[in-house]
Every structure is written in C-alpha cells, then in structure tokens.
Design a protein around this motif. Structure first.
Motif, PDB file in Angstrom:
ATOM      1  N   UNK A   1     -27.274  16.174 -92.285  1.00 12.29           N
ATOM      2  CA  UNK A   1     -26.173  17.139 -92.290  1.00 12.29           C
ATOM      3  C   UNK A   1     -24.886  16.502 -92.790  1.00 12.29           C
ATOM      4  N   UNK A   2     -24.621  15.279 -92.279  1.00 10.73           N
ATOM      5  CA  UNK A   2     -23.400  14.600 -92.718  1.00 10.73           C
ATOM      6  C   UNK A   2     -23.458  14.242 -94.188  1.00 10.73           C
ATOM      7  N   UNK A   3     -24.630  13.814 -94.636  1.00  5.14           N
ATOM      8  CA  UNK A   3     -24.777  13.488 -96.056  1.00  5.14           C
ATOM      9  C   UNK A   3     -24.538  14.723 -96.907  1.00  5.14           C
ATOM     10  N   UNK A   4     -25.032  15.872 -96.410  1.00  4.26           N
ATOM     11  CA  UNK A   4     -24.796  17.112 -97.147  1.00  4.26           C
ATOM     12  C   UNK A   4     -23.314  17.447 -97.162  1.00  4.26           C
ATOM     13  N   UNK A   5     -22.645  17.248 -95.991  1.00  5.59           N
ATOM     14  CA  UNK A   5     -21.198  17.480 -95.946  1.00  5.59           C
ATOM     15  C   UNK A   5     -20.462  16.519 -96.861  1.00  5.59           C
ATOM     16  N   UNK A   6     -20.911  15.254 -96.859  1.00  6.32           N
ATOM     17  CA  UNK A   6     -20.293  14.254 -97.757  1.00  6.32           C
ATOM     18  C   UNK A   6     -20.480  14.683 -99.198  1.00  6.32           C
TER      19      UNK A   6
ATOM     20  N   UNK B   1     -17.525  15.329-101.530  1.00 13.23           N
ATOM     21  CA  UNK B   1     -17.409  14.514-102.744  1.00 13.23           C
ATOM     22  C   UNK B   1     -17.309  15.394-103.975  1.00 13.23           C
ATOM     23  N   UNK B   2     -18.060  16.521-103.967  1.00  7.51           N
ATOM     24  CA  UNK B   2     -17.929  17.464-105.081  1.00  7.51           C
ATOM     25  C   UNK B   2     -16.506  17.985-105.170  1.00  7.51           C
ATOM     26  N   UNK B   3     -15.958  18.369-103.982  1.00  5.41           N
ATOM     27  CA  UNK B   3     -14.575  18.835-103.962  1.00  5.41           C
ATOM     28  C   UNK B   3     -13.619  17.753-104.411  1.00  5.41           C
ATOM     29  N   UNK B   4     -13.871  16.519-103.930  1.00  6.86           N
ATOM     30  CA  UNK B   4     -13.021  15.392-104.329  1.00  6.86           C
ATOM     31  C   UNK B   4     -13.107  15.146-105.828  1.00  6.86           C
ATOM     32  N   UNK B   5     -14.300  15.224-106.355  1.00  3.94           N
ATOM     33  CA  UNK B   5     -14.467  15.022-107.799  1.00  3.94           C
ATOM     34  C   UNK B   5     -13.706  16.085-108.574  1.00  3.94           C
ATOM     35  N   UNK B   6     -13.783  17.359-108.078  1.00  5.65           N
ATOM     36  CA  UNK B   6     -13.038  18.424-108.741  1.00  5.65           C
ATOM     37  C   UNK B   6     -11.545  18.164-108.677  1.00  5.65           C
ATOM     38  N   UNK B   7     -11.047  17.775-107.463  1.00  5.89           N
ATOM     39  CA  UNK B   7      -9.629  17.474-107.315  1.00  5.89           C
ATOM     40  C   UNK B   7      -9.189  16.317-108.185  1.00  5.89           C
ATOM     41  N   UNK B   8     -10.009  15.307-108.237  1.00  3.92           N
ATOM     42  CA  UNK B   8      -9.660  14.135-109.053  1.00  3.92           C
ATOM     43  C   UNK B   8      -9.622  14.516-110.527  1.00  3.92           C
ATOM     44  N   UNK B   9     -10.580  15.356-110.937  1.00  2.00           N
ATOM     45  CA  UNK B   9     -10.573  15.804-112.331  1.00  2.00           C
ATOM     46  C   UNK B   9      -9.308  16.597-112.626  1.00  2.00           C
ATOM     47  N   UNK B  10      -8.948  17.498-111.676  1.00  2.00           N
ATOM     48  CA  UNK B  10      -7.715  18.258-111.870  1.00  2.00           C
ATOM     49  C   UNK B  10      -6.502  17.347-111.881  1.00  2.00           C
ATOM     50  N   UNK B  11      -6.468  16.358-110.950  1.00  2.00           N
ATOM     51  CA  UNK B  11      -5.353  15.409-110.915  1.00  2.00           C
ATOM     52  C   UNK B  11      -5.285  14.588-112.190  1.00  2.00           C
ATOM     53  N   UNK B  12      -6.452  14.247-112.713  1.00  2.00           N
ATOM     54  CA  UNK B  12      -6.475  13.489-113.966  1.00  2.00           C
ATOM     55  C   UNK B  12      -5.864  14.311-115.094  1.00  2.00           C
TER      56      UNK B  12
ATOM     57  N   UNK C   1     -26.273  13.370-102.502  1.00  2.00           N
ATOM     58  CA  UNK C   1     -27.359  14.346-102.540  1.00  2.00           C
ATOM     59  C   UNK C   1     -28.711  13.659-102.375  1.00  2.00           C
ATOM     60  N   UNK C   2     -28.839  12.494-103.056  1.00  2.00           N
ATOM     61  CA  UNK C   2     -30.087  11.733-102.918  1.00  2.00           C
ATOM     62  C   UNK C   2     -30.263  11.265-101.490  1.00  2.00           C
ATOM     63  N   UNK C   3     -29.140  10.777-100.878  1.00  2.00           N
ATOM     64  CA  UNK C   3     -29.204  10.334 -99.478  1.00  2.00           C
ATOM     65  C   UNK C   3     -29.610  11.484 -98.576  1.00  2.00           C
ATOM     66  N   UNK C   4     -29.019  12.643 -98.853  1.00  2.00           N
ATOM     67  CA  UNK C   4     -29.372  13.797 -98.039  1.00  2.00           C
ATOM     68  C   UNK C   4     -30.847  14.130 -98.171  1.00  2.00           C
ATOM     69  N   UNK C   5     -31.316  14.121 -99.448  1.00  2.00           N
ATOM     70  CA  UNK C   5     -32.736  14.401 -99.667  1.00  2.00           C
ATOM     71  C   UNK C   5     -33.610  13.335 -99.028  1.00  2.00           C
ATOM     72  N   UNK C   6     -33.180  12.036 -99.218  1.00  2.00           N
ATOM     73  CA  UNK C   6     -33.958  10.945 -98.626  1.00  2.00           C
ATOM     74  C   UNK C   6     -33.941  11.036 -97.110  1.00  2.00           C
ATOM     75  N   UNK C   7     -32.792  11.396 -96.560  1.00  2.00           N
ATOM     76  CA  UNK C   7     -32.703  11.504 -95.100  1.00  2.00           C
ATOM     77  C   UNK C   7     -33.591  12.624 -94.596  1.00  2.00           C
ATOM     78  N   UNK C   8     -33.613  13.741 -95.354  1.00  2.00           N
ATOM     79  CA  UNK C   8     -34.505  14.824 -94.965  1.00  2.00           C
ATOM     80  C   UNK C   8     -35.964  14.375 -95.054  1.00  2.00           C
TER      81      UNK C   8
END
Length: 547
Positions: free
Chosen positions: A273-278, A282-293, A508-515
């Motif tokens: 669950x946490x990996x999915x939240x991360x 992270x997707x949101x962070x990547x979007x924000x960073x792209x916008x900030x860039x 996402x891989x961690x989430x899948x691996x954790x599942x």
C-alpha cells in the motif's frame, strides 16, 4: 566352532544389535526359503558346496593374500582397511574363514544372520556399497581360477576313467581310444567325431564342474543379497532419521515462522500500500518537477532578459554618470558666470546710485536754470518795459535784446522743461533700473542658491550614478550568475524529473514485487503447513522390496 563363527568378531560388534538388524530387514525363515527358491538354491547345491570344502581349504590362504593385495593396491579401499580395528593379518585370517564358511554352513537363519552382521560391519566402516559389491568380483576371479582347474581335472579324470573301461574290453584299446577321439585309425574304426560315449562323458564332467560353479555363485549371491539389505537398511534408517528430523524441523519451523510470516504478510500488504502511495506521490512529484522545470526555463529566459536590460541600464547609468559629471562642470562654470553677473549687478547698482546722485545734481542745475530762465524772462520783460521808455534806437536795441533774452529765456525754459522731462524719464528709468537690478540681484541670488543646490544635487547624482553603475555591474554579474544557476537548477530539475520517473517506475515495481511477495509468503505459509500434514503411517518408497 563352525568356520562362520570364527570371523566377524571384531571390536565393532559392540555397536551392533544383529537380532534387531535381521528383524528390520525381515530376514526370517520364510524370507530365506523364498530367496533360495527364487534363485534355485537347494540341497544339491549344499552337497556340491560341501564337496568344494577341500578346494577352498587348500586355497584359502592364497586367495586371501591375493584378495588383500588387490584391496591395498587402491587408496580408497586401503583407507577402509586403515579404519578397521583389525590389522591386515587378522583381516586375512577372517577372509580365509569366510571363504571356507561358504562350503561348510547350514545355510539357515543363523548363517544369514552372520552374513548380515558382516555386511553391517563393513557399512559401519563407511565402506561404500560399490566397494563391498565390487570385491565379489575379485572373489569371482580368484575362486573361478581354482574351480577352472578343478573342472579341467574332472574332465581329464572322466576321460581316463572312460578309457580305462574301454581298455579292458579288447586288445585294441589304444586304437579304439584314438578312434573315439576322431583322430583316425583303421578303416573299420573311422568316425566323423568323438565317440558318443566319450562325448557324453566329457559333457557330464564339464556339466558337473559348472554345477559346482553355479552352486558357489548362488550362495555368494544370497550372501550378497543380505549384505546389500544391511546397506539399504542403513540408508533407510538414515532416510527415516532425516525424514523425522525434517518433520520435526518442519513443525518447529512452522511454529517459529507462523507468527513472523503472519506479521510479514501484514507488513508486506502495508508495504504494498505504501509503495503504491509512494508511486502516486512520485508521479505527482514528477509532474510538479516537470512543471517547475518549465517555469524555471521561463524564469531563466526572463532573467536573461533582465540581464540584458541591466546591461542597457548599466550603459545608460554610465552615460548618466558622464552627463552628471559634465553637468557638475557646467554648474561650476555657471557659478563662475553668476559670480561675474553678481559683480556686474553690483557695478550697475553703483552706477544707478551714481546716476541718481547726478540726476539730483541735474535737478539742482535745472532748478537753477529754471530760476535763471525766470529771471531772464523777468529781465526781458523789464528790458522791454525799459525799451519802451527809451529812445527809439535804444529802445529798439533793448527791444531786440529783450526779444533775444525772452527768446533765450523761452528757449531755455523750453530746454529746461525738456531737460526736466528727460531727467524725470532718466529718474524713472533709473528707478526702474534700480528696481530691476534689485530684482535681478535677488533672482541672481536665488539662482545662485539654486545653482549651488543643483551642483550639490549633481554631485550627489554623480556619486549616486557611480554607485548605481557599480551596483548595476554587480546586478548584471549577479543576474548572469543567477541565470546560470537557474539553468543548472533547470537541468537538475530535469534530472530530478527523470529520476522521479525512474523512482515512480521502481516504486511501481516495488509495489508489484511486494504484492508478489505477499502472495509468495502466503504460498510459503501454506507449504510449511503442508510439511506436517503427511500421514505418519505412510512409508516413503525407499527401495523396492520383494514380498
């Protein structure tokens, strides 16, 4: 003491319970009888083995010597001998007794019980099964060589006996024997081969010898079966012990890991669950960073424009500084001119004062001239009066003088009036000049003060322009540095954006691996539980057994 009781009595027997061993391998009377019947071992074989005792007795020592010569030739088998509590001589004696026991036994349960003990002793010495079975091949080579000689001798004896019998029947015994061998002779004794009776005799002798060999091979085979059973029993015991340990360990493992696996299962779900939240974060962070860039790229362009404007302002500031410096110089010149104007004004004021004084003197002169004119007029009037009283010539002369005087007086008066008007105008102009001069002086004073203030301001402007120019240079440099910093930051943000994308993928891989881990742990838990679910009554198929 029977020969079979003279061997297998080494120091390892204290570690062996033979009765328990034969019970485990189920070597009872019925089993022994079945095995004998299965390979065809019967009383005839026992009789034949008994007949072989003299041969075995006579060759036991030589066979034992040759046997151990072969054993000691190889490092692996020599290591087994070194582990035995008996020395080589004692082992040779044991080997001789064993060889003789093959022909002197009762072949009952006690006989095979002793064989079981021998096999187990070899297993206790950690002799591999390949070596134990392989040494029977050495026996075959050593024993069969002696049996071969025995069979050959039996054939020779049978032929001699046959020939002796034929020799007593007629005088041509030798010719008959040669003919029986098919080697030629008289025409009446010609034959295509051995005589039937001789061939039968030879065949019977060979067959009898081979039956002896077969009897010996059968008893060795039974011996080998029992020995192999002891090895298999040992392997089975080890396997059962291993299975028991495994089951015990499995129960302990199940008990030990049940709680941790449950906790790990729960924690894995939390991690998933946490990996999915991360991943989402992270997707949101990547979007924000792209916008900030993107914004930083725009800011970088704006900063570059500011830097360009700062350069222009710096150039304008330099020009302002130059103009201010020129203004200061012009103001200094203006102050000098103002000082000259002030001096000239002071001189004009003095001249006006002098003019005023002279005007007053002119007034006084005019007053006197006016008085002179009036007196001249009076004089002319009086002269005219007098001329009227005198004679004609005199009066005419006086009249002319009076007229001239009058005319002079009038003209003088007229001039005096004009002078007076001019003086008045001069006075007025002088007054106006004085007033204008005073106003000019006041304005010059004010202008001088303002010029001084302007000079001070220009000096301040000059200093400020210098400071501004230096500051603008710093601003330009700082702007350039900031632009470079923003570019670096933009590049860093792009890297961070890519890194964030990578982290998102990894998350996402961690989430899948954790599942997957959660599912795997569930399977492990089920597998561990199955370790102890086997029926205790089910025996593993350790080896195939004849029933």
């Amino acid at each position: 003491m029977q020969p079979q009781e003279t061997f297998g009595r080494g120091g390892l027997n204290g570690f062996l319970d033979v009765d328990d061993l034969v019970d485990r391998i189920e070597l009872d009377e019925d089993e022994i009888a079945w095995r004998k019947e299965f390979i065809g071992f019967d009383e005839a074989d026992e009789q034949r083995l008994a007949a072989l005792e003299p041969l075995l007795q006579a060759n036991a020592e030589a066979i034992a010597d040759d046997f151990y010569e072969n054993v000691l030739h190889y490092e692996q088998t020599r290591a087994i001998v070194d582990r035995s509590p008996k020395n080589v001589d004692a082992l040779k004696q044991t080997q001789q007794a064993y060889l003789v026991s093959l022909a002197t036994g009762d072949y009952d349960r006690e006989f095979f019980k002793n064989r079981a003990r021998i096999g187990k002793l070899h297993e206790l010495l950690d002799m591999p099964l390949k070596q134990y079975v392989g040494q029977y091949g050495v026996y075959y080579d050593l024993i069969m060589a002696r049996l071969n000689e025995r069979v050959q001798q039996q054939v020779v004896d049978a032929i001699e006996e046959w020939a002796a019998e034929r020799d007593t029947e007629d005088d041509g015994g030798l010719d008959r024997f040669v003919g029986a061998l098919g080697l030629g002779g008289s025409a009446e004794h010609e034959s295509d081969g051995l005589e039937e009776s001789l061939e039968e005799t030879v065949r019977d002798a060979i067959d009898d010898g081979m039956m002896d060999v077969l009897s010996l091979l059968r008893i060795i085979n039974l011996d080998m079966q029992v020995a192999v059973d002891t090895y298999v029993d040992s392997y089975a015991q080890r396997l059962e012990d291993s299975i028991e340990r495994r089951e015990r360990l499995a129960r302990e493992v199940e008990t030990d890991v049940e709680a941790p696996i449950a906790e790990l299962h729960d924690s894995s779900e939390v991690v998933a669950q946490r990996a999915e939240a991360i991943s989402e974060q992270t997707d949101s962070q990547a979007t924000g960073i792209t916008r900030a860039a993107g914004e930083l790229n725009e800011m970088s362009a704006a900063i570059e424009e500011v830097a360009s404007v700062a350069d222009e302002v710096s150039e304008e500031s330099d020009r302002t500084e130059t103009l201010a410096a020129q203004g200061v110089e012009a103001a200094d010149d203006a102050l000098d001119e103002l000082a000259a104007i002030e001096d000239a004004t002071d001189r004009v004021a003095d001249a006006v004062d002098t003019l005023a004084n002279r005007t007053e003197e002119i007034d006084e002169i005019v007053d006197r001239l006016d008085e002179l004119a009036e007196r001249t007029t009076v004089l002319a009037a009086n002269a005219k009066i007098e001329s009227s009283r005198d004679d004609a010539d005199g009066s005419e002369t006086m009249g002319i003088i009076a007229s001239e005087v009058r005319s002079f007086a009038e003209q003088t008066k007229s001039d005096l009036e004009a002078i007076e008007d001019a003086v008045e105008a001069v006075r007025q102009d002088a007054a106006a000049t004085v007033e204008t001069t005073e106003e000019t002086v006041a304005r010059v004073d004010t202008g001088t003060d303002r010029v001084r203030e302007t000079v001070d301001s220009l000096e301040e402007i000059h200093e400020s322009a210098q400071t501004t120019a230096a500051g603008m240079e710093d601003v330009a440099a700082a702007t350039d540095q900031q632009a470079r910093g923003v570019e670096v930051t933009a590049e860093t943000l792009e890297d961070l954006s890519e890194s964030a994308d990578t982290v998102a993928s990894a998350a996402e891989s961690v989430a899948a691996a954790s599942q997957q881990q959660t599912a795997s742990l569930r399977e492990v838990r089920e597998s561990v539980a199955r370790l102890t679910e086997a029926d205790a009554d089910d025996e593993p198929p350790v080896y195939e057994r004849y029933d």
